[in-house]
Design a protein around this motif. Structure first.
Motif, mmCIF file in Angstrom:
data_model
loop_
_atom_site.group_PDB
_atom_site.id
_atom_site.type_symbol
_atom_site.label_atom_id
_atom_site.label_comp_id
_atom_site.label_asym_id
_atom_site.label_seq_id
_atom_site.Cartn_x
_atom_site.Cartn_y
_atom_site.Cartn_z
ATOM 1 N N GLU A 34 -3.364 6.055 -3.673
ATOM 2 C CA GLU A 34 -4.791 6.059 -3.997
ATOM 3 C C GLU A 34 -5.479 7.282 -3.404
ATOM 4 O O GLU A 34 -5.282 7.600 -2.236
ATOM 5 N N LYS A 45 -4.575 13.003 -7.830
ATOM 6 C CA LYS A 45 -3.809 13.178 -9.074
ATOM 7 C C LYS A 45 -4.707 13.689 -10.200
ATOM 8 O O LYS A 45 -4.420 14.720 -10.805
ATOM 9 N N SER A 46 -5.791 12.948 -10.462
ATOM 10 C CA SER A 46 -6.682 13.344 -11.580
ATOM 11 C C SER A 46 -7.232 14.746 -11.351
ATOM 12 O O SER A 46 -7.258 15.569 -12.261
ATOM 13 N N THR A 47 -7.645 15.019 -10.125
ATOM 14 C CA THR A 47 -8.230 16.320 -9.790
ATOM 15 C C THR A 47 -7.240 17.451 -10.070
ATOM 16 O O THR A 47 -7.594 18.465 -10.672
ATOM 17 N N ARG A 50 -3.630 -2.123 -19.525
ATOM 18 C CA ARG A 50 -4.133 -1.594 -18.245
ATOM 19 C C ARG A 50 -5.292 -2.457 -17.726
ATOM 20 O O ARG A 50 -5.343 -2.811 -16.550
ATOM 21 N N ARG A 106 1.007 9.355 -13.397
ATOM 22 C CA ARG A 106 1.924 8.257 -13.070
ATOM 23 C C ARG A 106 2.925 7.985 -14.200
ATOM 24 O O ARG A 106 2.630 8.127 -15.367
ATOM 25 N N THR A 151 6.172 2.434 -10.643
ATOM 26 C CA THR A 151 6.629 1.039 -10.689
ATOM 27 C C THR A 151 7.622 0.764 -9.563
ATOM 28 O O THR A 151 7.616 -0.312 -8.957
HETATM 29 N N1 Z5A Z 1 0.290 0.984 -11.079
HETATM 30 C C1 Z5A Z 1 1.330 0.156 -10.742
HETATM 31 O O1 Z5A Z 1 1.175 -0.761 -9.931
HETATM 32 N N2 Z5A Z 1 2.538 0.342 -11.321
HETATM 33 C C2 Z5A Z 1 2.779 1.311 -12.239
HETATM 34 O O2 Z5A Z 1 3.895 1.448 -12.730
HETATM 35 C C3 Z5A Z 1 1.675 2.189 -12.568
HETATM 36 C C4 Z5A Z 1 0.462 1.984 -11.961
HETATM 37 C C5 Z5A Z 1 1.894 3.279 -13.559
HETATM 38 C C6 Z5A Z 1 -4.080 2.383 -11.391
HETATM 39 O O3 Z5A Z 1 -3.552 3.670 -11.273
HETATM 40 C C7 Z5A Z 1 -3.234 1.412 -10.628
HETATM 41 O O4 Z5A Z 1 -2.050 1.074 -11.363
HETATM 42 C C8 Z5A Z 1 -2.750 1.988 -9.342
HETATM 43 C C9 Z5A Z 1 -1.268 1.670 -9.275
HETATM 44 C C10 Z5A Z 1 -1.023 0.782 -10.437
HETATM 45 N N3 Z5A Z 1 -3.342 1.321 -8.264
HETATM 46 N N4 Z5A Z 1 -4.198 1.479 -7.554
HETATM 47 N N5 Z5A Z 1 -4.965 1.359 -6.750
HETATM 48 P P1 Z5A Z 1 -4.494 4.945 -11.250
HETATM 49 O O5 Z5A Z 1 -3.593 6.120 -11.127
HETATM 50 O O6 Z5A Z 1 -5.415 4.921 -12.386
HETATM 51 O O7 Z5A Z 1 -5.401 4.694 -9.948
HETATM 52 P P2 Z5A Z 1 -5.444 5.370 -8.596
HETATM 53 O O8 Z5A Z 1 -4.160 5.726 -7.999
HETATM 54 O O9 Z5A Z 1 -6.255 4.431 -7.844
HETATM 55 O O10 Z5A Z 1 -6.109 6.780 -8.929
HETATM 56 P P3 Z5A Z 1 -7.312 7.392 -8.215
HETATM 57 O O11 Z5A Z 1 -7.851 6.467 -7.235
HETATM 58 O O12 Z5A Z 1 -8.266 7.868 -9.251
HETATM 59 O O13 Z5A Z 1 -6.714 8.576 -7.387
HETATM 60 P P4 Z5A Z 1 -6.351 10.066 -7.761
HETATM 61 O O14 Z5A Z 1 -6.444 10.333 -9.231
HETATM 62 O O15 Z5A Z 1 -5.082 10.342 -7.095
HETATM 63 O O16 Z5A Z 1 -7.483 10.890 -6.992
HETATM 64 P P5 Z5A Z 1 -8.705 11.762 -7.581
HETATM 65 O O17 Z5A Z 1 -9.583 10.861 -8.421
HETATM 66 O O18 Z5A Z 1 -8.247 13.032 -8.125
HETATM 67 O O19 Z5A Z 1 -9.427 12.065 -6.178
HETATM 68 C C11 Z5A Z 1 -10.040 11.041 -5.429
HETATM 69 C C12 Z5A Z 1 -11.234 11.619 -4.654
HETATM 70 O O20 Z5A Z 1 -10.744 12.511 -3.654
HETATM 71 C C13 Z5A Z 1 -12.196 12.433 -5.515
HETATM 72 O O21 Z5A Z 1 -13.480 12.239 -5.023
HETATM 73 C C14 Z5A Z 1 -11.759 13.880 -5.275
HETATM 74 O O22 Z5A Z 1 -12.807 14.784 -5.448
HETATM 75 C C15 Z5A Z 1 -11.305 13.817 -3.836
HETATM 76 N N6 Z5A Z 1 -10.235 14.774 -3.506
HETATM 77 C C16 Z5A Z 1 -9.147 15.095 -4.238
HETATM 78 N N7 Z5A Z 1 -8.373 15.992 -3.587
HETATM 79 C C17 Z5A Z 1 -8.988 16.240 -2.399
HETATM 80 C C18 Z5A Z 1 -8.665 17.084 -1.268
HETATM 81 N N8 Z5A Z 1 -7.553 17.824 -1.239
HETATM 82 N N9 Z5A Z 1 -9.488 17.052 -0.227
HETATM 83 C C19 Z5A Z 1 -10.619 16.290 -0.249
HETATM 84 N N10 Z5A Z 1 -11.001 15.486 -1.269
HETATM 85 C C20 Z5A Z 1 -10.172 15.450 -2.340
#
Ligand code: Z5A
Length: 212
Positions: A13, A17-19, A51, A97, A102
């Protein structure tokens, strides 16, 4: 037949990833490649409906195997309707992902057993796997801090700290077992440093893919 390349982006979490996927897309497009960006669970209308079923908090306890089969049901639709056709057209696919999630979340996080999840993966997908996996590795606390205040948690985000520790350890173990496919990126650094490391990994993969 034309054949594109398949890149997955993994991590816990808030790992970014998205970024970072946007940077990968931009670099590939700048190299003249056609790129499809997609995600799991999801990526097709039916898989996106699955999803929603998976993420929604609910009173009824979800059985582990129900969750596992829903994840793979969404994945098979995604693989057959989106990923394989795109690769066959010669497009490059970036998925937020894929199966490693999984192994990490259901196999280790839910303690369903990594071998059991691997067996199902092999049964359904054979040797189909990403060509490159970028693992954005971040201590669990840091990820939680980044996501604080993002709104109501989904069904996975409601899990405890130990669950996410198991997820992180499983990802790192997968990366260690397949060093040819994985690139582990230290995602705890400031964003520009993470983006530079991601760009370097993509650059190296482009060179490797162009080699005869
Ligand atoms: N799941 C599962 O159980 N089994 C499976 O097989 C699959 C998935 C495929 C949804 O996934 C859920 O599904 C997930 C696992 C399960 N569970 N959860 N919880 P998802 O990928 O859609 O959800 P997520 O992992 O929660 O994604 P996320 O929270 O959106 O995280 P992210 O995409 O990795 O992060 P982001 O949105 O790019 O960044 C988060 C924040 O941090 C944002 O404000 C950014 O501006 C900030 N950020 C990013 N990089 C930095 C750095 N380097 N410094 C400071 N701040 C940063």
């Amino acid at each position: 037949m034309a054949s594109g390349r398949f890149i997955s982006v993994e991590g816990g979490e808030g790992a970014g990833k998205s970024t970072n996927i946007e940077g990968v897309r931009a670099r590939l497009q700048a190299a003249g490649l056609r790129v499809v960006v997609t995600r799991e669970p999801g990526g097709t209308p039916l898989a996106e409906e699955i999803r929603k079923l998976l993420l929604a908090p609910r009173e009824e306890a979800v059985c582990d195997d129900t969750e596992l089969l829903l994840v793979f049901a969404a994945r098979m639709q995604h693989v057959e309707r989106v990923i394989k056709p795109a690769l066959a057209r010669g497009d490059w696919v970036i998925s937020d992902r894929f199966t490693d999630a999984t192994i990490a979340y259901q196999g280790a996080g839910r303690r369903m057993g990594v071998d059991r999840v691997q067996a199902l993966r092999t049964l359904l997908l054979g040797d189909f796997a990403p060509d490159l996996t970028l693992l954005l590795d971040l201590p669990v606390d840091r990820g939680m801090e980044r996501l604080a205040g993002r709104g109501a948690p989904d069904r996975f985000e409601m899990e405890d700290r130990e669950f996410f520790d198991r997820v992180r350890a499983a990802y790192l173990q997968l990366a260690a077992s397949e060093p040819g496919r994985f690139r582990v990126i230290d995602a705890a650094r400031p964003l520009p440093a993470v983006q530079a490391a991601v760009a370097q990994a993509v650059e190296a993969f482009l060179l490797q893919s162009a080699a005869p």
